[in-house]
Enzyme design. Structure first.
Site, short mmCIF file in Angstrom:
data_model
loop_
_atom_site.label_atom_id
_atom_site.label_comp_id
_atom_site.label_asym_id
_atom_site.label_seq_id
_atom_site.Cartn_x
_atom_site.Cartn_y
_atom_site.Cartn_z
N ARG A 160 0.80 -1.23 0.00
CA ARG A 160 0.00 0.00 0.00
C ARG A 160 0.83 1.28 0.00
O ARG A 160 0.34 2.35 0.34
CB ARG A 160 -1.00 0.02 1.16
CG ARG A 160 -2.05 -1.09 1.07
CD ARG A 160 -3.22 -0.81 2.00
NE ARG A 160 -4.29 -1.76 1.78
CZ ARG A 160 -4.41 -2.92 2.44
NH1 ARG A 160 -3.52 -3.25 3.36
NH2 ARG A 160 -5.42 -3.72 2.19
N LYS A 209 3.43 11.40 -11.49
CA LYS A 209 2.60 10.59 -12.38
C LYS A 209 3.32 9.27 -12.66
O LYS A 209 4.43 9.26 -13.18
CB LYS A 209 2.31 11.34 -13.69
CG LYS A 209 1.33 12.47 -13.52
CD LYS A 209 1.18 13.32 -14.76
CE LYS A 209 0.50 12.59 -15.88
NZ LYS A 209 0.20 13.51 -17.02
N GLU A 228 10.36 17.68 -24.80
CA GLU A 228 9.51 17.97 -23.64
C GLU A 228 9.80 19.37 -23.09
O GLU A 228 8.89 20.05 -22.59
CB GLU A 228 9.73 16.91 -22.56
CG GLU A 228 9.23 15.51 -22.93
CD GLU A 228 7.71 15.38 -22.82
OE1 GLU A 228 7.02 16.38 -22.58
OE2 GLU A 228 7.22 14.24 -22.98
N LYS A 276 7.63 22.90 -14.61
CA LYS A 276 6.87 21.71 -14.22
C LYS A 276 6.43 21.82 -12.77
O LYS A 276 5.29 21.45 -12.41
CB LYS A 276 7.75 20.46 -14.42
CG LYS A 276 7.10 19.13 -14.07
CD LYS A 276 6.05 18.72 -15.06
CE LYS A 276 5.43 17.36 -14.76
NZ LYS A 276 6.28 16.23 -15.14
N GLU A 323 -3.95 16.81 -11.71
CA GLU A 323 -4.25 17.07 -13.12
C GLU A 323 -5.75 17.18 -13.39
O GLU A 323 -6.31 16.56 -14.28
CB GLU A 323 -3.65 15.99 -14.02
CG GLU A 323 -3.49 16.41 -15.46
CD GLU A 323 -2.82 15.36 -16.32
OE1 GLU A 323 -3.54 14.63 -17.01
OE2 GLU A 323 -1.58 15.27 -16.29
N ARG A 377 -2.68 21.64 -14.80
CA ARG A 377 -1.57 20.74 -15.09
C ARG A 377 -1.77 20.00 -16.41
O ARG A 377 -0.81 19.56 -17.04
CB ARG A 377 -1.39 19.74 -13.94
CG ARG A 377 -0.19 18.82 -14.15
CD ARG A 377 0.05 17.90 -12.96
NE ARG A 377 1.14 16.97 -13.24
CZ ARG A 377 1.59 16.07 -12.39
NH1 ARG A 377 1.05 15.96 -11.18
NH2 ARG A 377 2.58 15.25 -12.73
N ASN A 433 0.08 18.31 -21.24
CA ASN A 433 -0.22 17.26 -22.22
C ASN A 433 -0.26 17.81 -23.64
O ASN A 433 -0.67 17.09 -24.56
CB ASN A 433 -1.55 16.60 -21.88
CG ASN A 433 -1.46 15.77 -20.61
OD1 ASN A 433 -0.54 15.00 -20.42
ND2 ASN A 433 -2.42 15.96 -19.71
N HIS A 474 0.51 15.58 -26.58
CA HIS A 474 0.39 14.19 -26.16
C HIS A 474 -0.89 13.51 -26.65
O HIS A 474 -0.91 12.29 -26.81
CB HIS A 474 0.47 14.11 -24.63
CG HIS A 474 1.84 14.35 -24.08
ND1 HIS A 474 2.52 15.52 -24.29
CD2 HIS A 474 2.66 13.56 -23.33
CE1 HIS A 474 3.71 15.44 -23.69
NE2 HIS A 474 3.81 14.27 -23.11
N HIS A 521 0.13 10.00 -28.17
CA HIS A 521 -0.23 8.71 -27.59
C HIS A 521 -0.88 7.79 -28.62
O HIS A 521 -0.66 6.57 -28.60
CB HIS A 521 -1.16 8.91 -26.39
CG HIS A 521 -0.47 9.47 -25.19
ND1 HIS A 521 -1.13 9.85 -24.04
CD2 HIS A 521 0.84 9.72 -24.94
CE1 HIS A 521 -0.27 10.31 -23.16
NE2 HIS A 521 0.94 10.24 -23.69
N HIS A 548 9.36 8.40 -27.00
CA HIS A 548 8.22 9.19 -26.53
C HIS A 548 8.35 10.66 -26.93
O HIS A 548 7.40 11.27 -27.44
CB HIS A 548 8.08 9.06 -25.02
CG HIS A 548 6.99 9.93 -24.45
ND1 HIS A 548 5.67 9.79 -24.79
CD2 HIS A 548 7.04 10.97 -23.57
CE1 HIS A 548 4.93 10.69 -24.16
NE2 HIS A 548 5.74 11.42 -23.42
#
Length: 346
Positions: free
Chosen positions: A111, A133, A175, A213, A223, A227, A231, A234, A238, A251
């Site tokens: 956990r 993330k 990025e 960031k 997000e 935030r 993306n 992206h 993706h 990526h």
């Protein structure tokens, strides 16, 4: 140099250190999660500066195609075999794939146990290792299984970047360009003239990117709003990565193409001028990043948008530049307009 990440829950605050890693001391067991390539280049130097009760090395295959639940199962099995407990620490030592998987494993092992990021690629240093993330891919898309789970510290060391292949380095620059286009026109203009082979400029790039960031994460850790601007590019990227089974593009390369596609949409909507679109594309090309992709089937490409995490209630959310240094989030773009842009990339 260092940047503090200050979250609403102060117990999760942490610091990003830039070129300040000397030694790490823990009064507990530590598992280092890495891959064979990084281990062969840098693991010995890390272990020489790591002091703890017991050290365990977990090596997983290198590449985005191994960022899946099967690899997470391998990591968890080795953590249990090594008898790590809730006081133990995981060190993510690698690029963005390692950071995402190690963080996700840390978030679900018993956990949740502590982890720190020591990113060894530029992409991970300027983006993936900061912000919490974590996750893995599946056949439906990228990072659809995961959690928000903050590290306890991040150490960005530019010395690790000296062994990066040119494509990997450029993928990280993509990025950084993403953040400059969204938030910081001055940084964008600086990048247009910057020589990143210069060590001082490289360190400045890492610092500027992490600072941007950090502000986005502090404002919107989970997000749900601002935030999501990170993306940019992206939504398209993706789909490209999934269509090419994560094997053709790194990526950051897919993000570069995605930015160019998003920019074409922004021009169509009057948010970005053709001249500004050209400047962004030229900056991407300066670092030998791809900007084109042949869409085989515009209908299936469009439908794939709805599997993305950023789509809500069957509505696609597009992050688009509003000039250079500004942004706009749009959920109201007519399908015909998007299909027209996709057709331009056939």
């Amino acid at each position: 140099m260092k940047i503090d990440i200050n979250l609403k829950d102060e117990s999760r605050n942490y610091t990003v250190f830039i070129n300040e890693l000397r030694e790490l001391k823990f009064d507990t067991k530590v598992a280092v999660i890495t891959n064979p390539k990084v281990a062969g280049l840098h693991l010995n130097s890390l272990l020489e500066n790591l002091e703890c009760k017991e050290k365990f090395i977990i090596s997983v295959p290198d590449g985005e195609e191994y960022k899946n639940l099967g690899t997470i199962e391998q990591i968890l099995e080795e953590l249990f075999t090594s008898k790590l407990d809730r006081s133990s620490v995981i060190i993510a030592f690698g690029g963005g794939v390692i950071s995402d998987m190690a963080g996700f494993a840390a978030s679900i092992y018993q956990r949740g146990i502590k982890f720190i990021n020591i990113p060894t690629t530029l992409l991970a240093q300027v983006d993936a290792s900061v912000g919490g993330k974590t996750g893995v891919n599946n056949k439906f898309g990228k990072n659809l299984i995961g959690s928000f789970y903050q590290p306890r510290a991040v150490y960005c060391e530019s010395k690790f970047l000296k062994t990066l292949p040119r494509r990997e380095f450029a993928a990280g620059v993509a990025e950084a360009i993403k953040m400059a286009v969204m938030f910081d026109k001055d940084m964008f203009e600086w990048l247009e003239g910057a020589n990143l082979k210069d060590e001082a400029n490289l360190q400045q790039l890492i610092y500027k990117s992490v600072l941007l960031k950090a502000k986005a994460v502090e404002a919107d850790e989970l997000e749900k709003g601002a935030r999501a601007v990170l993306n940019y590019g992206h939504t398209f990227a993706h789909v490209i990565e999934n269509e090419t089974e994560y094997k053709k593009f790194l990526h950051g390369e897919a993000v570069a193409i995605g930015m160019n596609m998003a920019n074409a949409l922004a021009v169509k909507l009057g948010l970005l001028s053709s001249e500004e679109k050209g400047r962004v594309e030229n900056l991407l090309l300066k670092f030998n990043l791809p900007t084109r992709y042949s869409v085989a089937n515009v209908d299936s490409f469009y439908e794939a948008f709805f599997l993305d995490k950023k789509s809500e209630n069957s509505v696609i959310k597009f992050i688009l530049p509003k000039g250079i240094g500004g942004y706009e989030m749009r959920k109201d773009i007519n399908k015909d307009i998007v299909m027209e842009i996709l057709s331009e990339f056939r």
